[in-house]
Motif scaffolding. Structure first.
Motif, short mmCIF file in Angstrom:
data_model
loop_
_atom_site.label_atom_id
_atom_site.label_comp_id
_atom_site.label_asym_id
_atom_site.label_seq_id
_atom_site.Cartn_x
_atom_site.Cartn_y
_atom_site.Cartn_z
N SER A 27 0.82 -1.22 0.00
CA SER A 27 0.00 0.00 0.00
C SER A 27 0.85 1.26 0.00
O SER A 27 0.64 2.16 -0.81
CB SER A 27 -0.92 0.02 1.23
OG SER A 27 -1.84 -1.02 1.17
N VAL A 28 1.79 1.32 0.92
CA VAL A 28 2.62 2.52 1.02
C VAL A 28 3.51 2.67 -0.20
O VAL A 28 3.64 3.76 -0.77
CB VAL A 28 3.45 2.48 2.32
CG1 VAL A 28 4.44 3.63 2.36
CG2 VAL A 28 2.53 2.55 3.53
N SER A 29 4.11 1.59 -0.62
CA SER A 29 5.02 1.65 -1.77
C SER A 29 4.31 2.04 -3.05
O SER A 29 4.82 2.84 -3.83
CB SER A 29 5.72 0.31 -1.97
OG SER A 29 6.51 0.03 -0.86
N SER A 30 3.14 1.48 -3.29
CA SER A 30 2.44 1.82 -4.53
C SER A 30 1.96 3.26 -4.53
O SER A 30 2.02 3.94 -5.55
CB SER A 30 1.26 0.86 -4.76
OG SER A 30 0.33 0.96 -3.71
N GLY A 31 1.53 3.75 -3.39
CA GLY A 31 1.13 5.16 -3.31
C GLY A 31 2.29 6.08 -3.57
O GLY A 31 2.18 7.07 -4.30
#
Length: 136
Positions: A27-31
Motif C-alpha cells: 500500500s505505502v510503496s504503490s502510493g
C-alpha cells in the motif's frame, strides 16, 4: 479453550501479522511510486524548484520511514505472540507477562509513529501535487 488451542491461536496471530506486513508495504510503496513517477517524468529533473525537491525528499523519506516502522512493528508483534505461547507452555506459577507488556508498549509507539510519518508523507505529497497542478 484449552492451552493447546490458545497456543495455536497465538501462532495464527503471528502468521497473520506477517501477512499484514506485505499489505502495508504494498500500500505505502504503490502510493509513493505514483507520486515519484509523476515528479520525475518531467522532461528534465532540473526543472523542479527547490521547494518541490524539498517536498519530494520529505515525502520519500517519510514513506520509507513508514515502511520501516511498519516492518519493525510487525516483527515486534510476531515476537510478542511467540513469547505468549512460550509463557503459556510453562506452569501457571512460573508464567511472567512482563515481556508481553514491553512488546505491547513498543508496538503502541511504533504504530503511532508510523501514523505520524505517513501523515507527513501524504501532506508533503499533497502540497507538491497542488503546486504542480497550479503551475500547469
Amino acid at each position: 479453550m484449552d492451552k493447546v488451542e490458545e497456543i495455536a491461536k497465538y501462532h495464527e496471530l503471528a502468521k497473520d501479522a506477517g501477512n499484514r506486513l506485505r499489505a502495508y508495504i504494498l500500500s505505502v510503496s504503490s502510493g509513493a511510486t505514483g507520486v515519484f513517477f509523476l515528479a520525475l517524468t518531467k522532461s528534465d529533473g532540473s526543472e523542479l524548484g527547490a521547494t518541490d525537491k524539498w517536498l519530494l525528499s520529505v515525502a520519500l523519506v517519510s514513506f520509507v520511514a513508514t515502511v520501516g516502522l511498519c516492518l519493525y512493528e510487525l516483527r515486534v508483534d510476531a515476537k510478542r505472540f511467540f513469547a505468549l505461547t512460550q509463557e503459556l507452555n510453562k506452569p501457571e506459577s512460573e508464567q511472567s507477562w512482563e515481556q508481553n507488556k514491553q512488546y505491547k508498549l513498543k508496538r503502541y509507539w511504533l504504530i503511532h509513529g508510523s501514523y505520524v510519518t505517513l501523515a507527513v508523507a501524504i501532506l508533503a505529497t499533497s502540497i507538491y501535487l497542488v503546486r504542480a497542478i497550479f503551475s500547469i
